[in-house]
Design an enzyme around this catalytic site. Structure first.
Site, PDB file in Angstrom:
ATOM      1  N   LYS A  48       0.286  -0.872   0.134  1.00  0.00           N
ATOM      2  CA  LYS A  48      -0.053   0.090  -0.516  1.00  0.00           C
ATOM      3  C   LYS A  48       0.922   0.755  -0.273  1.00  0.00           C
ATOM      4  CE  LYS A  48      -3.409  -1.206  -0.519  1.00  0.00           C
ATOM      5  NZ  LYS A  48      -3.228  -2.093  -1.893  1.00  0.00           N
ATOM      6  N   SER A  49       1.970   0.860  -0.266  1.00  0.00           N
ATOM      7  CA  SER A  49       2.840   2.211  -0.154  1.00  0.00           C
ATOM      8  C   SER A  49       3.257   2.982  -2.062  1.00  0.00           C
ATOM      9  CB  SER A  49       4.472   1.684  -0.468  1.00  0.00           C
ATOM     10  OG  SER A  49       4.049   1.417   0.518  1.00  0.00           O
ATOM     11  N   TRP A  53       1.257   2.025  -8.716  1.00  0.00           N
ATOM     12  CA  TRP A  53       1.764   3.435  -9.487  1.00  0.00           C
ATOM     13  C   TRP A  53       2.949   3.296  -9.756  1.00  0.00           C
ATOM     14  CZ3 TRP A  53       3.007   8.915  -6.689  1.00  0.00           C
ATOM     15  CH2 TRP A  53       2.833  10.272  -7.490  1.00  0.00           C
ATOM     16  N   HIS A 113       7.186  -7.629  -2.032  1.00  0.00           N
ATOM     17  CA  HIS A 113       7.340  -6.917  -0.753  1.00  0.00           C
ATOM     18  C   HIS A 113       7.740  -7.607  -0.348  1.00  0.00           C
ATOM     19  CE1 HIS A 113       3.536  -4.991  -2.135  1.00  0.00           C
ATOM     20  NE2 HIS A 113       2.466  -6.401  -2.103  1.00  0.00           N
ATOM     21  N   SER A 143      -4.403   2.641   3.771  1.00  0.00           N
ATOM     22  CA  SER A 143      -4.833   2.683   2.827  1.00  0.00           C
ATOM     23  C   SER A 143      -4.990   1.304   3.327  1.00  0.00           C
ATOM     24  CB  SER A 143      -3.121   2.927   1.885  1.00  0.00           C
ATOM     25  OG  SER A 143      -3.570   2.385   0.424  1.00  0.00           O
ATOM     26  N   TYR A 201       7.003   8.559  -2.432  1.00  0.00           N
ATOM     27  CA  TYR A 201       5.970   8.406  -2.109  1.00  0.00           C
ATOM     28  C   TYR A 201       5.179  10.146  -2.436  1.00  0.00           C
ATOM     29  CZ  TYR A 201       0.323   8.319  -3.069  1.00  0.00           C
ATOM     30  OH  TYR A 201      -0.781   7.835  -3.542  1.00  0.00           O
ATOM     31  N   ARG A 267      -7.532   4.370  -4.682  1.00  0.00           N
ATOM     32  CA  ARG A 267      -8.781   4.668  -3.592  1.00  0.00           C
ATOM     33  C   ARG A 267      -8.617   6.533  -3.928  1.00  0.00           C
ATOM     34  NH1 ARG A 267      -9.098   5.706   1.537  1.00  0.00           N
ATOM     35  NH2 ARG A 267      -7.010   5.970   1.834  1.00  0.00           N
ATOM     36  N   GLY A 269      -5.191   7.940  -3.257  1.00  0.00           N
ATOM     37  CA  GLY A 269      -4.211   8.379  -4.199  1.00  0.00           C
ATOM     38  C   GLY A 269      -3.072  10.020  -4.087  1.00  0.00           C
TER      39      GLY A 269
HETATM   40  P1  A3P Z   1      -4.708   5.054  -0.584  1.00  0.00           P
HETATM   41  O1  A3P Z   1      -5.222   3.901  -0.841  1.00  0.00           O
HETATM   42  O2  A3P Z   1      -4.192   5.909   0.086  1.00  0.00           O
HETATM   43  O3  A3P Z   1      -5.889   5.777  -1.878  1.00  0.00           O
HETATM   44  P2  A3P Z   1      -0.101  -0.095  -3.491  1.00  0.00           P
HETATM   45  O4  A3P Z   1      -0.228  -0.316  -5.086  1.00  0.00           O
HETATM   46  O5  A3P Z   1       1.191  -0.655  -3.228  1.00  0.00           O
HETATM   47  O6  A3P Z   1      -1.233  -1.115  -3.072  1.00  0.00           O
HETATM   48  O7  A3P Z   1      -0.576   0.992  -2.732  1.00  0.00           O
HETATM   49  C1  A3P Z   1      -2.566   1.636  -3.350  1.00  0.00           C
HETATM   50  C2  A3P Z   1      -2.287   2.740  -2.610  1.00  0.00           C
HETATM   51  O8  A3P Z   1      -1.747   3.706  -4.344  1.00  0.00           O
HETATM   52  C3  A3P Z   1      -3.731   3.172  -2.805  1.00  0.00           C
HETATM   53  O9  A3P Z   1      -3.109   4.861  -1.889  1.00  0.00           O
HETATM   54  C4  A3P Z   1      -3.743   3.785  -4.296  1.00  0.00           C
HETATM   55  O10 A3P Z   1      -5.507   4.493  -4.324  1.00  0.00           O
HETATM   56  C5  A3P Z   1      -2.611   4.577  -4.199  1.00  0.00           C
HETATM   57  N1  A3P Z   1      -2.163   4.793  -6.114  1.00  0.00           N
HETATM   58  C6  A3P Z   1      -2.760   4.471  -7.116  1.00  0.00           C
HETATM   59  N2  A3P Z   1      -2.199   4.707  -8.146  1.00  0.00           N
HETATM   60  C7  A3P Z   1      -1.537   5.915  -7.906  1.00  0.00           C
HETATM   61  C8  A3P Z   1      -1.706   6.391  -8.848  1.00  0.00           C
HETATM   62  N3  A3P Z   1      -0.913   6.542 -10.608  1.00  0.00           N
HETATM   63  N4  A3P Z   1      -1.012   8.246  -8.530  1.00  0.00           N
HETATM   64  C9  A3P Z   1      -0.619   7.766  -7.328  1.00  0.00           C
HETATM   65  N5  A3P Z   1      -1.777   6.845  -6.229  1.00  0.00           N
HETATM   66  C10 A3P Z   1      -1.655   5.988  -6.874  1.00  0.00           C
END
Ligand code: A3P
Length: 304
Positions: A48-49, A53, A113, A143, A201, A267, A269
């Site tokens: 969830k970092s 992206w 991970h 997240s 991030y 979610r 982002g």
């Molecule tokens: P949030 O839950 O805070 O929205 P992972 O990809 O490691 O599973 O992390 C998911 C987190 O990255 C989620 O955060 C998600 O919304 C965010 N995320 C996904 N795509 C993104 C993007 N293109 N730019 C920025 N954040 C993104």
């Protein structure tokens, strides 16, 4: 122990980090069978970092000659980043066998991970590059909370955010403790800056161009002046943006080849969503352990 709830019967401490027992076979297969190549690019995150992206950005960056970034057939328009950059250890492998990554064209883009100490030995020993993306612990936790509880992707059986934070602060979280994960890669990035790049991030959100150029230089595919003048940097950032990716049909309505819903990875982002959930007590509780563990490390988390 049973009395500590569902999570404890579904999480296992392996080599100092926590993992779902059903992933243990895949982790072991990866550690025993994966043979790194010097040209490999391995993306590493604590869950969830911002893995999704990072996968999109590196895919677009490294393949910009094969797939022109503004082309109508760019793979990112039709596939979720997780289907373009597979995890080394997350799939449930048939007969304990690792998928055949040897057929991938070079440079192979893979992700994990795993903690630094648990990476396959060949990854530690070869000349490949590791890109680590770190996110502030409050937003990472929120997240994770959504991913685990609200979206019911991985029903961890945690009833309240307080209970989950309590476990997180004890280090109990998939691939946790959070601090060990981050600090080990941070240390490696200091000692081996050609092998490990440490990104944050929040900095990527704040200065996306600078960070993308840093990434390109680290991966030895810097942007030419011509590319910069033609807007390639901006185009990569645009196609990989939360707004663009989360609104694509593939990411709204389709599933990953491993079964998860693509939309679960998008979610909000944003930086600072923790403010909508954390009480003052929760901030204090998490700060207490984070300050203690990161003291003197040189890492400063940005929370806004
Ligand atoms: P949030 O839950 O805070 O929205 P992972 O990809 O490691 O599973 O992390 C998911 C987190 O990255 C989620 O955060 C998600 O919304 C965010 N995320 C996904 N795509 C993104 C993007 N293109 N730019 C920025 N954040 C993104």
């Amino acid at each position: 122990p049973k009395e500590r709830g569902w999570l404890f019967s579904h999480i296992y401490n392996y080599q100092g980090f926590w993992i779902a027992p059903r992933q243990l076979q895949a982790v072991r297969a990866c550690q025993q069978q994966f043979l790194a190549q010097d040209s490999d690019i391995i993306l590493v995150t604590f869950p969830k970092s911002g893995t999704t992206w990072l996968k999109a950005l590196v895919f677009a960056l490294v393949n910009r000659m094969n797939y022109p970034i503004s082309g109508k057939n760019h793979p990112l328009l039709f596939k979720n980043p997780h289907d373009l950059v597979p995890f080394l250890e997350l799939k449930l492998y048939v007969d304990g066998q690792l998928p055949d990554f040897s057929s991938y064209t070079s440079p192979r883009l893979l992700s994990t991970h795993l903690t630094y100490g648990s990476l396959p030995k060949s990854v530690q020993d070869s000349q490949n590059k590791l890109v680590y993306l770190c996110r502030n612990p409050r937003d990472t936790f929120i997240s994770l909370f959504h991913f685990a509880n609200i979206l019911k992707i991985e029903n961890m059986g945690i009833s309240s955010i307080e209970e989950m934070l309590d476990l997180f602060c004890k280090g109990v979280s998939f691939y946790g403790p959070f601090w060990n994960h981050v600090l080990d890669y941070w240390k490696e990035s200091m000692e081996k800056p050609k092998k490990v790049l440490f990104l944050m991030y929040e900095e990527m959100k704040e200065q996306p161009e600078i960070q993308l150029k840093r990434l390109a230089e680290f991966l030895e595919c810097p942007f030419s002046i011509e590319e910069e003048n033609c807007g390639v940097v901006d185009e990569i950032l645009r196609i990989c943006s939360f707004e663009n990716l989360s609104n694509l049909e593939v990411n709204k309505n389709e599933n990953l080849s491993t079964g998860e819903k693509n939309k679960a990875f998008f979610r909000r982002g944003e930086v600072g969503d923790w403010k909508n959930y954390f009480t003052t007590e929760m901030v204090e509780k998490l700060n207490h352990i984070i300050e203690q563990k990161f003291q003197g490390s040189g890492i400063r988390f940005l929370y806004i």
